[in-house]
Design an enzyme around this catalytic site. Sequence first.
Site, mmCIF file in Angstrom:
data_model
loop_
_atom_site.group_PDB
_atom_site.id
_atom_site.type_symbol
_atom_site.label_atom_id
_atom_site.label_comp_id
_atom_site.label_asym_id
_atom_site.label_seq_id
_atom_site.Cartn_x
_atom_site.Cartn_y
_atom_site.Cartn_z
ATOM 1 N N ASP A 118 -29.967 69.359 -41.686
ATOM 2 C CA ASP A 118 -31.255 69.533 -41.045
ATOM 3 C C ASP A 118 -32.370 68.959 -40.797
ATOM 4 O O ASP A 118 -32.379 67.073 -41.158
ATOM 5 C CB ASP A 118 -32.004 69.668 -42.726
ATOM 6 C CG ASP A 118 -33.552 71.350 -41.973
ATOM 7 O OD1 ASP A 118 -33.257 71.806 -41.390
ATOM 8 O OD2 ASP A 118 -34.615 70.048 -42.305
ATOM 9 N N HIS A 140 -41.821 74.732 -36.363
ATOM 10 C CA HIS A 140 -41.878 73.234 -37.037
ATOM 11 C C HIS A 140 -43.442 74.052 -38.105
ATOM 12 O O HIS A 140 -42.969 72.903 -38.861
ATOM 13 C CB HIS A 140 -41.868 71.608 -37.092
ATOM 14 C CG HIS A 140 -41.466 71.390 -37.875
ATOM 15 N ND1 HIS A 140 -40.393 69.540 -37.352
ATOM 16 C CD2 HIS A 140 -41.673 70.798 -39.278
ATOM 17 C CE1 HIS A 140 -40.749 69.225 -38.661
ATOM 18 N NE2 HIS A 140 -41.057 69.899 -39.714
ATOM 19 N N LYS A 194 -36.112 71.491 -35.075
ATOM 20 C CA LYS A 194 -37.092 72.765 -35.279
ATOM 21 C C LYS A 194 -37.928 72.001 -34.346
ATOM 22 O O LYS A 194 -38.055 71.117 -33.739
ATOM 23 C CB LYS A 194 -37.663 71.586 -36.146
ATOM 24 C CG LYS A 194 -37.211 72.236 -38.134
ATOM 25 C CD LYS A 194 -38.276 71.570 -38.671
ATOM 26 C CE LYS A 194 -36.761 71.739 -40.443
ATOM 27 N NZ LYS A 194 -36.308 70.145 -40.093
ATOM 28 N N TYR A 216 -37.852 64.155 -36.524
ATOM 29 C CA TYR A 216 -37.349 62.958 -37.586
ATOM 30 C C TYR A 216 -37.010 62.247 -36.479
ATOM 31 O O TYR A 216 -36.107 61.019 -36.867
ATOM 32 C CB TYR A 216 -36.663 63.765 -38.011
ATOM 33 C CG TYR A 216 -36.895 64.762 -39.275
ATOM 34 C CD1 TYR A 216 -37.772 65.333 -38.646
ATOM 35 C CD2 TYR A 216 -35.449 66.035 -39.669
ATOM 36 C CE1 TYR A 216 -38.014 66.244 -40.027
ATOM 37 C CE2 TYR A 216 -35.762 66.942 -40.407
ATOM 38 C CZ TYR A 216 -37.641 66.835 -40.611
ATOM 39 O OH TYR A 216 -37.887 67.535 -41.219
#
Length: 271
Positions: free
Chosen positions: A47, A108, A77, A52
């Site tokens: 994920d 997100h 996302k 990120y």
Amino acid sequence: MNKANIYKLSSGTQIPSVGLGLWQVKDKSECMATVKAGIDTGYTHFDSAQIYQNEQFLGEALKLSSVKREDVFVTTKIHVGNFLRVKGSFNKSLTKLQTEYVDLLLLHFPVSGARGKAWRDLEDIHADGKAKAIGVSNYTVRHLKQLLKNCKIKPAVNQVELHVFLQQPELVAFCQENGILVEAYSPLAHGQGLDDPVLMSIAKKHGKSTAQIMIRWCLDIGTVPLPKSTHADRIKQNIDVFDFELDSTDMEKINSLDRNLRTCWDPTNVI
Ligand code: A2P
């Protein structure tokens, strides 16, 4: 070899019931070692997210491994800052991930104003085959009701903060009634509460760690936990949760732990 059970999303896509969360794993070598440790211990579900900043490291680690693309489930996302350029930003994500498609693409956060058009972009991406399934993250029941009224394709997933200290029973029930799989991010409450005495007594009874109890609880309520760790021993431990189940007494005790503890974003008041 996959260690988790396999569920089916409303899109027909198969999803492994435990995923390796990569939030806050920004360092290249750390991220690549984390993904490798995940693969070595039986994870097939990873994920990531644009925010990120590790899509490229995940892509590289998967390419370096001997795992075939079709044998792993990859999520990314769309970052809130990219809601006005969903398709362009997603193409960049694909390049970073070194893949032609993702298994799951999520919005997100329920960004006010922009989320309706952003969802239509996700529907187009799904129609083009570049995302096998599409869904949302951090949506409340209110946001989901609005989306369900206005979509061509229903979200297959809602990924939310969910753990024994933030159980969100109404949201989970609403999603389950509407065929939306709930994914639990921060299923370990970000490491808070691992020394909770109730969890410790249940852990002792099953010969497991409190982290494993928290992860098993997510599975037992029908959600998909995405625990994050960068330590190989914990990564291994966090998927070693398929040889026991919580009983009704355990579940009752765990129900009493709910205290609306949010460790991440709170989307409750987003219009
Ligand atoms: P680390 O990455 O150093 O292992 P969440 O998934 O709820 O966001 O929780 C992640 C936090 O929990 C991280 O700080 C992670 O630390 C820690 N963690 C992950 N797995 C375990 C485990 N099995 N036991 C103890 N702490 C863990």
